[in-house]
Design an enzyme around this catalytic site. Structure first.
Site, PDB file in Angstrom:
ATOM      1  N   CYS A   1       1.206   2.388  11.845  1.00  0.00           N
ATOM      2  CA  CYS A   1       2.337   3.099  11.255  1.00  0.00           C
ATOM      3  C   CYS A   1       2.724   4.288  12.122  1.00  0.00           C
ATOM      4  CB  CYS A   1       2.019   3.565   9.851  1.00  0.00           C
ATOM      5  SG  CYS A   1       1.965   2.188   8.743  1.00  0.00           S
TER       6      CYS A   1
ATOM      7  N   ASN B   1      -8.564   4.471   8.155  1.00  0.00           N
ATOM      8  CA  ASN B   1      -8.001   3.345   8.901  1.00  0.00           C
ATOM      9  C   ASN B   1      -8.125   3.462  10.412  1.00  0.00           C
ATOM     10  OD1 ASN B   1      -6.184   5.513   8.331  1.00  0.00           O
ATOM     11  ND2 ASN B   1      -4.536   4.302   9.230  1.00  0.00           N
TER      12      ASN B   1
ATOM     13  N   THR C   1      12.235  -8.105 -10.431  1.00  0.00           N
ATOM     14  CA  THR C   1      11.623  -9.420 -10.644  1.00  0.00           C
ATOM     15  C   THR C   1      10.338  -9.488  -9.840  1.00  0.00           C
ATOM     16  OG1 THR C   1      13.786 -10.430 -10.920  1.00  0.00           O
ATOM     17  CG2 THR C   1      11.978 -11.909 -10.383  1.00  0.00           C
TER      18      THR C   1
ATOM     19  N   GLN D   1      -8.031   0.103   3.038  1.00  0.00           N
ATOM     20  CA  GLN D   1      -8.916  -0.469   4.060  1.00  0.00           C
ATOM     21  C   GLN D   1     -10.265  -0.912   3.499  1.00  0.00           C
ATOM     22  OE1 GLN D   1      -7.934  -1.274   7.012  1.00  0.00           O
ATOM     23  NE2 GLN D   1      -6.066  -0.057   7.249  1.00  0.00           N
TER      24      GLN D   1
ATOM     25  N   GLY E   1       0.806  -1.218   0.000  1.00  0.00           N
ATOM     26  CA  GLY E   1       0.000   0.000   0.000  1.00  0.00           C
ATOM     27  C   GLY E   1       0.835   1.263   0.000  1.00  0.00           C
TER      28      GLY E   1
END
Lengths: 385, 390
Positions: free
Chosen positions: B330, B153, B241, B183, B73
């Site tokens: 966070c 959130n 990758t 969310q 995110g």
């Protein structure tokens, strides 16, 4: 049908041990390391332990390890990170002409936004000349980025010498060690490297996870913004299962690294000498200073891609260049830089060996190559024996 | 039934579905090829990428070439916001967002301010909802991007994104509209085409998928500058990758989560109702923050216990194996008061005593009964200890 995987430079099969190490962090210990409760704390503990393992393997301190989403991001974070942090000090960056696209495209982008980029040439073996580097360093040089080992031709650079020159001149030195880590020993306590990129899926770890080693005191700025994860240099909820897998993979890679290296070199040299028995075949890269698992040959009068597909039908997976550019029709910039002409470059094949390969695999592969080359050359209007 | 634990911190991260773990293990074990390789191992990897991309495109009702994979995110939000602003700078230097976005959005805008952009931060109403009229009023002829999250959130407020988009585009058709749906994806039905969304971010580990992988929807014709440079993967917007096991796991998690979307939403709604009414009946002095119960998302709500410290409540609940959060994870270790609660105008006491509850459809009625009774007794005990007049 036999299936032989000789493309370990593109990606490696994951070790069972690594998957086993990851599973608890997908199942029971699924917390977010930033959460304050015990789920979070358990996750945080695993994160710290993995960081410790990586630090130990590299001879670094845990606070010098930044987890990223892989080698490309690590390269970008190092190069853009320095250019963002030091652009007021200078705008000159030196790199080689055979870097991976993650480095090359990043410096090219910087070149477009007013940085001055010097691409050092390489010799016929793909080696950078340290004296030439020394003479290119200027007062406004802020970064030298030279890969440890090349992904296509396997040439190993004298990074110690390069690092010492950079240190003497007070310039940051970054090395893309994506192909080297896990295959040759590193001790950053002694090596004059300021930043180093690595990627787990190149040494039997998971995809989607990598590391940027950044020596204490080296100044970089982040590329993305958000939470304060990874010493504020790489925000986002940590990919804990991936990080744990990387920690386990780097630990396993360090076990009997010398033995594994010698085993691979034996296989590699057997493959090289048998391929060179074929008419009009030449080895690309350095005969000795090359990755233990890397073989790159040009087979004249043959299209590398036709050969690749022929081998694939016979169960042998190889590459015609680096995986990131295969599919494009441009000849490899690496093969061009070592002085190959277009035609020779197009006839090149990269075979990268790994821990499961056997002598039988090598001999079978050589037989198949011989068979296909003969068939293709019969159809070629230019080939005359 | 004995309750082992009640994990109601699903907005921080979720437990991956067992099917997702098996699928990822299978890919890691058997289909480990690099999708860029030309041999069969490579084609296996490429097939995983293609089918996964199609699954996500189908859920959103968009074309598969409009879906790109990222590391999560935070990267999706940064790529959308920094990428659009830097690429479209010539058209204008004004940007609009809200004061209650996730830190990966707010910090990206802070960075753009340093790069010379001008940013308007919309302040929500008391219920945590942005008035579309205010968004429209903020628009100027130099506005190039508006970024508004779908579901918050921390408090679960739902933004009227369709209405906002419609009104924005009526005033300035060239404005680009980004939605952080981290969310809400798989919970709410999202249709970028019908809702007028140009870019949409999501993250797998919020819907029982793996960590380290996310998606950014980019409408055809929208151009952005990449954050990272390299091998030309993901239309040149996101090098490296591809994390095929993670991508396969994300697609499967999205498929499972959306298969019974309505039932899941109803279930979470009833779990939420149960928990809120039990807590507020027992502790009428506690306050539900942000949207009214019936206005908010069914899986996220936030209650303040003024006079108590959120962190103390959190650890007390942990003793009973109940896991909640004091705000966004966070931020939760940063010890700053929540910028979301402050934007609602909450006082310090209410901000410090806030707890975020976030549910999953995998939570059960029994878990809620257990959680409610433990929460109520823990709060009563703490309130008594701190001599709070209730």
């Amino acid at each position: 049908m036999k299936r032989i995987y000789l493309d370990h430079g593109a990606t490696t099969p994951m070790k069972e041990d690594v998957l086993e190490a990851m599973l608890p962090y997908l199942k029971e210990i699924h917390g977010n390391p930033s959460s304050v409760h015990s789920f979070g704390r358990e996750a945080r503990k695993a994160l710290d332990e993995a960081r410790e393992k990586v630090a130990t393997a590299l001879g670094a301190s845990p606070e010098e390890i930044i987890f990223t989403s892989g080698g490309s991001e690590s390269d970008n974070l190092a190069i853009q990170g320095v250019s963002n942090a030091l652009y007021t000090k200078g705008k000159h960056i030196i790199t080689s002409s055979i870097e991976h696209h993650a480095v090359m495209d990043t410096v090219n982008y910087l070149g477009q936004i007013c940085f001055d980029i010097t691409f050092l040439p390489v010799d016929e073996f793909g080696m950078v000349n340290p004296d030439e580097l020394a003479s290119e360093i200027r007062d406004d040089t802020i970064l030298v980025s030279i890969m440890t080992a090349n992904n296509e031709i396997g040439t190993i650079q004298p990074i110690e010498e390069i690092g010492n020159i950079c240190r003497e001149k007070g310039v940051y030195f970054h090395t893309d060690a994506v192909q080297a880590i896990g295959h040759m020993p590193f001790n950053l306590k002694e090596q004059p490297v300021d930043m180093l990129s690595l990627s787990a899926h190149k040494f039997y770890g998971p995809k989607g996870i990598g590391v940027l080693y950044k020596r204490k005191g080296i100044k970089i700025r982040q590329i993305f913004f958000g939470g304060s994860q990874e010493i504020k240099l790489r925000p986002g909820t940590e990919n804990l299962p991936g990080i744990v897998g990387l920690g386990r993979a780097i630990e396993l890679a360090a076990e009997d690294i010398e033995e594994k290296r010698e085993g691979l070199i034996l296989l590699r040299d057997r493959l090289i000498s048998k391929l060179l028995e074929i008419d009009s075949v030449k080895l690309n890269g350095h005969p000795v200073k090359r990755l233990p698992g890397n073989v790159n040959v040009s087979i004249l009068y043959v299209e590398g891609e036709s050969l690749l597909l022929g081998l694939d039908i016979k169960g042998v997976a190889v590459s015609s260049g680096s995986a990131c550019t295969s599919g494009s029709l441009d000849p490899s910039h690496v093969l061009m830089a070592i002085g190959l002409d277009h035609q020779t470059a197009h006839g090149s094949l990269r075979l990268t060996l790994g821990r499961d390969n056997t002598i039988e695999d090598i001999d079978y592969t050589v037989d198949v190559v011989k068979e296909i080359v003969e068939k293709l050359r019969k159809m070629s209007p230019v080939y005359k024996k | 039934m004995r309750i082992k634990e009640v994990y109601i911190d699903n907005s921080a991260t979720t437990r991956p579905y067992p099917e997702v773990i098996s699928e990822m293990s299978r890919v890691m074990d058997e289909e480990y090829g690099n999708p860029s390789s030309l041999h069969r191992r490579g084609s296996e990897g490429e097939r995983i990428l293609n089918t996964s991309r199609q699954v996500l495109a189908d859920i959103l009702g968009v074309k598969n070439n409009e879906v790109i994979f990222t590391s999560g995110g935070t990267e999706s939000n940064n790529l959308a916001i920094l990428g659009i602003a830097r690429r479209n700078r010539r058209r204008g230097n004004h940007l609009v967002t809200t004061a209650i976005e996730h830190s990966s959005v707010l910090q990206a805008f802070n960075q753009l301010e340093k790069e010379g952009f001008e940013v308007t931060y919309l302040v929500p109403e008391k219920n945590g909802v942005i008035d579309p009229q205010k968004a429209v009023e903020a628009l100027t002829s130099r506005t190039i991007l508006v970024s508004i999250m779908h579901v918050n959130n921390e408090i679960g407020s739902i933004q009227p994104i369709s209405r906002i988009s419609k009104m924005l585009k009526a005033k300035n058709p060239a404005v680009i509209f980004h939605v952080d749906a981290v969310q809400s994806f798989t919970k709410f039905s999202l249709s970028p085409q019908q809702q007028g969304i140009d870019l949409l971010s999501m993250s797998a580990h919020k819907f029982h998928g793996p960590k380290g992988v996310g998606t950014l929807y980019i409408k055809d014709g929208i151009h952005l500058e990449p954050l990272n440079w390299g091998g030309g993967h993901e239309k040149g917007l996101r090098p490296g990758t591809e994390n095929t096991p993670g991508i396969a796991g994300m697609a499967l998690a999205a498929k499972i989560s959306t298969a019974d979307r309505r039932e899941n939403m109803e279930k979470m709604n009833s779990l939420k109702e149960k928990l809120i009414s039990s807590i507020l009946t027992e502790h009428p002095w506690a306050q539900l923050n942000g949207p009214l119960e019936e206005e908010g998302a069914p899986h996220i709500f936030n209650i303040s216990f003024p006079g108590l410290k959120g962190e103390i409540i959190l650890h007390a609940l942990e003793e009973y194996f109940i896991y909640v959060s004091t705000g966004s994870s966070c931020h939760s270790s940063a010890k700053e008061p929540s910028h979301v609660l402050r934007a609602l105008g909450l006082n310090e006491e209410a901000t410090e005593g806030a707890i975020r509850f976030s549910l999953s459809h995998l939570n059960t009625e029994e878990e809620m009964d257990y959680a409610a009774s433990k929460i109520n007794s823990v709060i009563a005990e703490l309130a008594n200890f701190h001599k709070i007049t209730t």
